[in-house]
Write an enzyme that holds these catalytic residues in place. Structure first.
Site, PDB file in Angstrom:
ATOM      1  N   SER A  47       1.279  15.310  -9.364  1.00 51.88           N
ATOM      2  CA  SER A  47       1.239  15.313  -7.899  1.00 51.88           C
ATOM      3  C   SER A  47       1.934  16.565  -7.385  1.00 51.88           C
ATOM      4  CB  SER A  47       1.949  14.077  -7.348  1.00 51.88           C
ATOM      5  OG  SER A  47       2.159  14.187  -5.953  1.00 51.88           O
TER       6      SER A  47
ATOM      7  N   TYR B 232       8.384   8.048  -7.418  1.00 52.32           N
ATOM      8  CA  TYR B 232       7.049   8.503  -7.781  1.00 52.32           C
ATOM      9  C   TYR B 232       7.064   9.998  -8.091  1.00 52.32           C
ATOM     10  CZ  TYR B 232       2.105   9.725  -7.120  1.00 52.32           C
ATOM     11  OH  TYR B 232       0.833  10.216  -7.276  1.00 52.32           O
TER      12      TYR B 232
ATOM     13  N   LYS C 173       6.403  11.940 -11.755  1.00 53.78           N
ATOM     14  CA  LYS C 173       5.368  12.953 -11.935  1.00 53.78           C
ATOM     15  C   LYS C 173       5.969  14.273 -12.414  1.00 53.78           C
ATOM     16  CE  LYS C 173       1.719  10.586 -10.735  1.00 53.78           C
ATOM     17  NZ  LYS C 173       0.647  10.290 -11.701  1.00 53.78           N
TER      18      LYS C 173
END
Length: 256
Positions: A150, A163, A167
């Site tokens: 991401s 998150y 990543k």
């Protein structure tokens, strides 16, 4: 270089690709691109009906595809996914880790349970899936791994810090895998999308979606199909001299 040779660079005929998170969004778009390029595709997600619908859709595009119910946070499921792919198509040439858990908790309010759910899917699952598929990738003459991370891995992200950090860690693993697997003929790269028109983005408030649109140079949200080109480059012979790299496909979000 002529037209035929150029086309051959992106030709995946006879190769087999596993795409986790392949029943919707970016994963499904990549799976469609692989089918168009001639690959056999194994799509994986948690829901049986979604797996069957996606596989049927891909077969309708003229290719060979199967769906395998897989929770990427479950290590036994990962082993079964690899076994099913080999059973169906005889080997594995491409592995795309696209499944993700967008779970978000504010800093200062994070729970151990949320951490486990987030990192089991976003980090542990991809790493152990690569490990399970490694013998078959080593046997391939065109082995490539693509970890979908991401743009958030490159930016501060207090609202989705778990998150984004997961990543970022997967990006680190990408580079370590690339270094370790190069002698085995396996290329490993990452794709870092920005805001893309998927359920993960659409589940935000309209205010948040508008902010995502404005933060990039292009001031728009991408469609999932726009991730197919970078994915195909990184996993086909067109990217034969690319490994340990990250393509940031974000409309200029990180650069800004």
């Amino acid at each position: 270089m002529d037209r035929e040779k150029l086309t051959d660079l992106f030709d995946l005929t006879g190769r087999t690709a596993i795409v986790t998170g392949g029943t919707q969004g970016i994963g499904l778009a990549i799976a469609e691109g692989y089918i168009a390029a001639g690959a056999n595709v194994v799509v994986a997600s948690r829901k049986a009906d979604a797996c069957e619908a996606a596989a049927k859709h891909l077969r309708g595009l003229g290719g060979q595809a199967v769906g395998v119910v897989t929770h990427t946070g479950n290590l036994d499921d990962l082993t079964r996914l690899v076994g099913r792919a080999v059973e169906a198509f005889g080997g594995i040439d491409i592995l795309v880790n696209c499944a993700a858990n967008p779970l978000a908790q504010p800093l200062g309010e994070q729970t151990p349970e949320a951490w486990a759910k987030s990192y089991d899917v976003n980090l542990r699952g991809p790493v152990f899936l690569v490990q399970a598929a490694l013998p078959y990738l080593e046997a391939s003459e065109h082995a490539a791994i693509l970890n979908v991370i991401s743009a958030g891995a490159f930016m501060f992200a207090p609202r989705v810090s778990m998150y984004a950090a997961g990543k970022a860690a997967l990006m680190s693993f990408t580079r370590s895998m690339a270094a370790d697997f190069a002698e085995r003929g396996i290329r490993v790269n990452a794709l870092a999308p920005g805001a893309v028109n998927t359920n993960m983005v659409r589940n935000n408030s309209q205010e948040a979606i508008d902010a995502m649109r404005q933060i990039s140079f292009q001031k728009r949200i991408a469609e999932p199909d726009e991730m197919v080109g970078p994915a195909l480059l990184l996993t086909s012979d067109a990217g034969s001299f690319i490994t340990g790299q990250v393509i940031i496909a974000d409309g200029g979000m990180v650069a800004r």
